[in-house]
Design a protein around this motif. Sequence first.
Motif, mmCIF file in Angstrom:
data_model
loop_
_atom_site.group_PDB
_atom_site.id
_atom_site.type_symbol
_atom_site.label_atom_id
_atom_site.label_comp_id
_atom_site.label_asym_id
_atom_site.label_seq_id
_atom_site.Cartn_x
_atom_site.Cartn_y
_atom_site.Cartn_z
ATOM 1 N N GLY A 98 0.778 -1.229 0.000
ATOM 2 C CA GLY A 98 0.000 0.000 0.000
ATOM 3 C C GLY A 98 0.807 1.275 0.000
ATOM 4 O O GLY A 98 0.237 2.375 0.066
ATOM 5 N N ARG A 149 2.084 3.818 -1.743
ATOM 6 C CA ARG A 149 1.998 4.406 -3.074
ATOM 7 C C ARG A 149 3.167 5.321 -3.396
ATOM 8 O O ARG A 149 3.464 5.572 -4.569
ATOM 9 C CB ARG A 149 0.675 5.168 -3.218
ATOM 10 C CG ARG A 149 -0.555 4.261 -3.143
ATOM 11 C CD ARG A 149 -1.827 5.013 -3.468
ATOM 12 N NE ARG A 149 -2.976 4.123 -3.454
ATOM 13 C CZ ARG A 149 -3.353 3.368 -4.472
ATOM 14 N NH1 ARG A 149 -2.661 3.421 -5.614
ATOM 15 N NH2 ARG A 149 -4.402 2.589 -4.388
ATOM 16 N N GLU A 150 3.828 5.843 -2.368
ATOM 17 C CA GLU A 150 4.971 6.719 -2.616
ATOM 18 C C GLU A 150 6.142 5.970 -3.257
ATOM 19 O O GLU A 150 7.100 6.592 -3.734
ATOM 20 C CB GLU A 150 5.437 7.378 -1.314
ATOM 21 C CG GLU A 150 5.974 6.433 -0.249
ATOM 22 C CD GLU A 150 4.906 5.908 0.696
ATOM 23 O OE1 GLU A 150 5.271 5.519 1.826
ATOM 24 O OE2 GLU A 150 3.717 5.901 0.300
ATOM 25 N N THR A 182 6.397 -6.601 -8.882
ATOM 26 C CA THR A 182 7.048 -5.298 -8.754
ATOM 27 C C THR A 182 8.535 -5.356 -9.071
ATOM 28 O O THR A 182 9.165 -6.412 -8.950
ATOM 29 C CB THR A 182 6.867 -4.747 -7.330
ATOM 30 O OG1 THR A 182 7.528 -5.625 -6.399
ATOM 31 C CG2 THR A 182 5.386 -4.635 -6.967
ATOM 32 N N ARG A 228 5.687 3.967 -5.871
ATOM 33 C CA ARG A 228 5.259 3.617 -7.229
ATOM 34 C C ARG A 228 5.470 4.820 -8.140
ATOM 35 O O ARG A 228 4.681 5.757 -8.127
ATOM 36 C CB ARG A 228 3.771 3.218 -7.244
ATOM 37 C CG ARG A 228 3.441 1.976 -6.430
ATOM 38 C CD ARG A 228 1.947 1.659 -6.504
ATOM 39 N NE ARG A 228 1.586 0.541 -5.660
ATOM 40 C CZ ARG A 228 1.569 -0.733 -6.042
ATOM 41 N NH1 ARG A 228 1.897 -1.032 -7.292
ATOM 42 N NH2 ARG A 228 1.229 -1.689 -5.204
ATOM 43 N N TYR A 229 6.547 4.836 -8.889
ATOM 44 C CA TYR A 229 6.790 5.957 -9.788
ATOM 45 C C TYR A 229 7.846 5.600 -10.830
ATOM 46 O O TYR A 229 8.652 4.676 -10.645
ATOM 47 C CB TYR A 229 7.245 7.196 -9.006
ATOM 48 C CG TYR A 229 8.476 6.989 -8.146
ATOM 49 C CD1 TYR A 229 9.767 7.077 -8.673
ATOM 50 C CD2 TYR A 229 8.358 6.709 -6.780
ATOM 51 C CE1 TYR A 229 10.894 6.894 -7.883
ATOM 52 C CE2 TYR A 229 9.468 6.531 -5.982
ATOM 53 C CZ TYR A 229 10.740 6.621 -6.537
ATOM 54 O OH TYR A 229 11.848 6.423 -5.748
ATOM 55 N N THR A 284 6.829 -0.063 -8.314
ATOM 56 C CA THR A 284 6.390 0.062 -9.705
ATOM 57 C C THR A 284 6.213 -1.334 -10.291
ATOM 58 O O THR A 284 7.086 -2.189 -10.153
ATOM 59 C CB THR A 284 7.432 0.838 -10.525
ATOM 60 O OG1 THR A 284 7.655 2.106 -9.918
ATOM 61 C CG2 THR A 284 6.982 1.028 -11.959
#
Length: 291
Positions: A59, A61-62, A116, A64-65, A79
């Motif tokens: 969870g 989200r920071e 991931t 995921r980039y 990611t």
Amino acid sequence: MKPAAFTYHRARDAHGAAALLAELGEPGDEAKLIAGGQSLVPMMNFRLARPQHLVDIGGLRELRYIRPAGTGLRLGALTTHRAVETASPDVLGPGFAVLRRAMSWIGHIPIRCRGTVGGSFAHGDATAEWCLLAVLLGAEIVVQGPGRAAPRVIPADEMFLGFFTTAVAPDEVIVEVRFPRPAPHAALTEFAERRGDFATVAAAVSLDLVDGELRGGTVALGGVAPAPCRVPEAETVLAAGGRPRPELFEECAAAAAAAVDPPDDAHGSSHYRRLLIRKLVVQACEEALNQ
């Protein structure tokens, strides 16, 4: 089969995940991170892994980039493979299209949608596409430890220590992967008995081309040793330079096959793997040239 019993924990950030790993990983216990779960869950189902604690970072989200950084590229650890596969050219940039193309070799779309980048590095499979790309392109793996203000950076050539073994400490969390330099003429190819299976042999090549002239290159192999590896003997052939030509690529492939000592196992003999190396390195060179 079903996994052995475990206690579930959910991390709120990377620092918290590292702290949980340090706290829960007492002698006799084992704590593991889980994000996409595409590698860990099957191992748990077959009882090949029996962690007493699972720390869920899915969870965060920071992490995921996909971010350009100067001439380089940064990928958050969470990611997904699919996010890279479907990233626009403007996001990846022309120098990292090899990452997008390589994703099609990873399992099938459902796996790529959940698996991931960081999970692949943490697993440390010698045939994994991300691990091979990291060695080929000189990537850096960024990890966060408990109580540490600044993260630790692990060069790809120091990351993979053996079969499913990496330089990441038990209480560290992979947070980012950095590719410092573009590779506009790079390609990855592999052979598996069925599409989507683990590769029997994988080969990746990055060519240094200037005005159509070859100035050198990098060659990396997977599935031929306990960890993905570069092949200096093959790179020496490319360093001779000149106009790229089939004979040079065949010489490079022959040097790569002669330089390694592949294992014998149920998927193929050492001799068979050398034959695959000779074919795949030539194919990767040709694909890299045409990018």
